[in-house]
Design an enzyme around this catalytic site. Structure first.
Site, short mmCIF file in Angstrom:
data_model
loop_
_atom_site.label_atom_id
_atom_site.label_comp_id
_atom_site.label_asym_id
_atom_site.label_seq_id
_atom_site.Cartn_x
_atom_site.Cartn_y
_atom_site.Cartn_z
N GLY A 1 -10.73 -20.08 0.87
CA GLY A 1 -9.43 -20.10 1.62
C GLY A 1 -9.50 -21.13 2.70
N PRO A 2 -8.35 -21.41 3.27
CG PRO A 2 -5.98 -21.20 3.95
CD PRO A 2 -7.09 -20.97 2.99
N PRO A 3 -9.18 -23.63 6.16
CG PRO A 3 -9.87 -25.65 7.03
CD PRO A 3 -8.80 -24.73 5.85
N GLY A 4 -10.08 -21.52 9.15
CA GLY A 4 -9.27 -20.60 10.24
C GLY A 4 -8.90 -19.38 9.97
CB VAL A 5 -7.95 -17.70 6.76
CG1 VAL A 5 -6.82 -18.69 6.82
CG2 VAL A 5 -9.06 -17.87 5.60
N GLY A 6 -10.90 -16.73 8.79
CA GLY A 6 -11.90 -15.88 9.33
C GLY A 6 -12.96 -15.66 7.98
CE LYS A 7 -13.26 -20.32 4.65
NZ LYS A 7 -12.26 -20.86 5.28
CB THR A 8 -17.50 -17.87 9.16
OG1 THR A 8 -17.59 -18.84 8.56
CG2 THR A 8 -18.94 -17.56 9.88
CB SER B 1 7.16 -24.96 -8.35
OG SER B 1 7.33 -25.66 -7.17
CE LYS C 1 6.70 -22.66 -4.18
NZ LYS C 1 6.77 -22.77 -5.69
#
Length: 778
Positions: A355-362, A679, A722
């Site tokens: 996922g992108p940075p800052g979404v809480g993976k760690t 798209s 979107k």
């Protein structure tokens, strides 16, 4: 004795030697021109000029005036002794210092004209420093075993200059320094130079003595240590016979047997201890072997922590620290449930949170470790280039160490920790190896029960370690490594989720850090937090949002300390005062009633965006002009849209041949931002049709979807982002491909509530709704 300076004299170039007046010097001569000069001098009053070469390595003098010093000595040849090899030993007596005026080559040797020095030291000149120089020279001579008679002779000389010339050969000076003594013009200057040289020599001598003393002391200390160690060893050997003690290798062997090592490890360590017994404890190899054994003894071999697999506790821990992410939490709960049923981590899949940075993976992984009460270790793989970081160094290298996984087990103090492999997509490779390939053995359940570290040299069981990886981009993970991972995708947070996260998590944490009381001293309503998100942040996670909110709270903290009066509520005016002008503008819909303008939708790494598409028709030759930094795929979609519109123009009473006489200019605003993907196919087709028919499309209707050459509407991705972007921009109706109908049910609640969503199988279904068609003329 006087010389006739009006005539020329033979010149003898000297290499690595300077002859002073009133001194005698023996010199070995071998060069042909020097031998000819000596022969000429012997036949002409034994007079010869002696000059030192600047470069002693030069055999031939190409430019004598430059290659020789400009000051020399008039001398007399006292004795010449030939040798069988053609060389001669000559005794030369220095007479007077002279300046060289000209040099020429004649009869195979150098001829020189000279003149007496204008400023020179006379025989009767005296200096007040003479006694000090003699005293210092006596001290100098005593330390270097120079004969006392020679020193006493200097004390008895009336001519101070002759005494100085006699001292110089005993001093350790370079050729250039000797030449400088020849060129001095006063006794005071010569005295100062002699004293300075003897000072430097004394300092060097003191340093040398000090170094020798330190070396002797160190050697004596090492001999003392070796002697004492050897005595202790002999005493221990005597005690071993009585069973009262044990040597260090035996003590290590006892510790090894107390550990629950495998037979292979025990055999390896016993061989190492056998080598240690043959070494001296002070040898470097002994320390290397001791370090190797210590690594095994410090490993928590056979130590396993009890795992708590309480489903309610795991869910409670995840919910307490993370808002939303329902699918991700559900997958983690499934993972824990399988662990509870099987009772072992062996052959369990290895999760990779992408996922992108800052979404809480760690923090998700930390929450899992906390809920399961397992020791947690983080290994950061970002920027790792060396295979030895994973597998360790071989023991043949100086300073060799095990790899990161052995270090992690040592820090975890158990053999079944949770190890977070952070930023696994950012490993690199170079001439030192490919660490991603080394990771294959670690992450393969079929192989990691016998992981071999180059330093440890025996297999270790990593099968009970719970590995969880994180990455920002799935495409950056090598294919072979990705095959061993189960990808769990973490989407970015939606605006309504960020609002909840800010209210429930971020603001209480920020106020606790800054010492500002929430609600009493600072208060944020939903509109204020939304304004911060829209105007000052543009991200998938919440890190920038947290930093921006903290900046606002810090400004409030400053006002509290300065005693200013204020209301707790943060207003829009205060936001601009604290943070400056907004960095980002809200998405705005195109103006209504304009043909050739359609609202499209786009997905970005930080969420969704509306994508206005503009088209203008110009008289020309049928060229298609596309601007807005469009990618190849999007350009192909525009080509398909032109073909579809051209095929349908007759339905609106327009001759399709007009396309050949019309230049079509398609532009997508924000031209500096790259755009690509299929798209926008539906939106491009409708934009062109609106331009040709002059029928405007309502801007509050947004379109997304790929279109084929037959007009079929094909599925796209990123629908959640979107739809939320469309809702935030003021879109009321959203038209999608029918293949995305399954995704409509999973849209966030605000999007499903605020948008009218229609799905279509074919582009003609949308055309019939938006455009009034005329019958073609016969």
């Amino acid at each position: 004795m006087s010389f006739d300076f009006s005539k020329t004299f033979p010149l003898l170039p000297l290499r690595d030697a300077v002859v002073f007046p009133m001194t005698t010097r023996r010199i070995l001569v071998g060069r042909d021109m020097s031998l000819r000069a000596l022969e000429y001098a012997e036949n002409h009053n034994n007079e010869i000029v002696l000059v030192a070469q600047r470069d002693v390595s030069e055999e031939e003098l190409k430019n004598p005036m430059l290659d020789l010093y400009s000051v020399g000595v008039m001398a007399r040849v006292s004795n010449v002794m030939p040798f069988p090899n053609g060389c001669v030993k000559v005794v030369l007596e220095g007479e007077e210092v002279v300046d060289l005026r000209s040099i020429m080559m004649a009869d195979g040797f150098l001829n020189v004209t000279v003149s007496p020095r204008k400023q020179r030291i006379g025989a009767k000149d005296k200096t007040a420093l003479f006694d000090e120089v003699l005293t210092r020279f006596r001290e100098y001579a005593t330390k270097r075993n120079i004969a006392e008679g020679m020193v006493d002779a200097f004390f008895g000389m009336e001519n101070q200059l002759n005494a100085y010339y006699g001292m110089i050969p005993f001093l350790q000076v370079s050729l250039a320094e000797k030449q400088s003594f020849l060129e001095v013009t006063s006794l005071d200057e010569m005295s100062a130079k002699l004293l300075a040289l003897m000072d430097v020599s004394e300092d060097n001598e003191n340093v040398l003595v000090r170094v020798q003393q330190n070396v002797r002391q160190k050697m004596a200390q090492q001999q003392k240590e070796w002697f004492i160690t050897e005595q202790i060893r002999q005493l221990q050997d005597e005690l071993d016979g009585d069973g009262a003690g044990a040597s260090e290798p035996d003590q290590l062997l006892a510790k090894i047997k107390a550990k629950n090592f495998t037979p292979a490890i025990v055999e390896k360590l016993e061989d190492e201890i056998g080598r240690m017994k043959l070494m001296q404890p002070t040898s470097p190899e002994y320390a290397v072997s001791r370090n190797y054994i210590d690594w095994f003894l410090n490993l928590p071999y056979g130590v396993y922590t009890d795992t708590v697999l309480n489903m309610k506790k795991v869910k409670s821990e995840l919910d307490s620290k993370h808002f939303g992410l329902d699918k991700v939490k559900e997958r983690i709960m499934e993972y824990v449930a399988v662990l509870k049923l099987t009772g072992t981590e062996r052959r369990s899949p290895i999760l990779c949170l992408v996922g992108p940075p800052g979404v809480g993976k760690t923090t998700l992984v930390e929450s899992i470790a906390s809920a399961m009460q397992r020791n947690f270790v983080r290994i950061t793989l970002g920027g790792v280039r060396d295979e030895a970081e994973i597998r360790g160094h071989r023991r043949t290298y100086i300073g060799a160490m095990p790899g990161r996984f052995i270090h992690a087990l040592r820090r975890a103090k158990c053999m079944n920790p949770i190890i977070l492999l952070d930023e696994i997509d950012k490993m690199a490779s170079d001439f030192r190896g490919d660490p991603a390939s080394a990771m294959l053995e670690v992450l393969d359940p079929e192989q990691n029960h016998d992981f071999t570290d180059h330093f440890m040299e025996v297999g270790l069981d990593l099968s009970r370690v719970l590995f969880i990886a994180t990455a920002n981009s799935e495409s950056e993970i090598p294919e072979a490594l990705r095959d061993r991972l189960e990808i769990v995708r973490l989407p970015g947070y939606y605006p309504h989720e960020k609002l909840q996260i800010a209210s429930k998590y971020l603001l209480p944490r920020i106020c606790e850090r800054t010492g500002v009381k929430l609600e009493e001293q600072v208060s944020f309503d939903e509109a204020t937090v939304n304004a911060v998100m829209r105007g000052w942040t543009r991200e998938a996670g919440v890190r920038e949002l947290e930093r921006t909110l903290e900046s606002v709270v810090r400004h409030r903290a400053k006002e509290i300390v300065m005693g200013k009066k204020f209301k707790p509520e943060i207003t829009d005016k205060q936001l601009q005062e604290y943070l400056g002008a907004p960095r980002f503008l809200d998405n705005q819909l195109p103006e209504p009633g304009r043909p050739g303008v359609v609202t499209g939708l786009a997905w970005t790494s930080v969420g969704g965006e509306i994508l206005p598409i503009e088209c203008m028709l110009l008289s020309g030759k049928g060229q298609i002009i596309m601007t807005g930094k469009l990618g190849d795929v999007m350009k192909e979609s525009a080509q398909i849209a032109v073909s579809l519109v051209r095929e349908r123009l007759h339905r609106f009473g327009i001759d399709p041949a007009i396309v050949k006489k019309t230049d079509i200019h398609i532009h997508v605003p924000e031209g500096a931002v790259p755009k690509d993907g299929p798209s926008a196919g539906i939106a491009l087709t409708l934009c062109l049709l609106s331009a040709f028919t002059r029928i405007p499309v309502p801007p509050d209707v947004a379109f997304t979807g790929e279109v084929s050459l037959t007009g079929a509407c094909l599925a796209i991705g990123g629908l959640n982002e979107k739809a939320l972007a469309a809702l935030q921009a003021g879109v009321k109706t959203l038209r999608l491909p029918a293949q995305n109908k399954k995704d409509v049910d999973e849209l966030p609640a605000p999007a499903k509530k605020g948008l009218k969503i229609f799905t279509h199988k074919h582009i003609d279904e949308i055309v019939k709704i938006l455009f009034v068609q005329k019958k073609a003329k016969k």
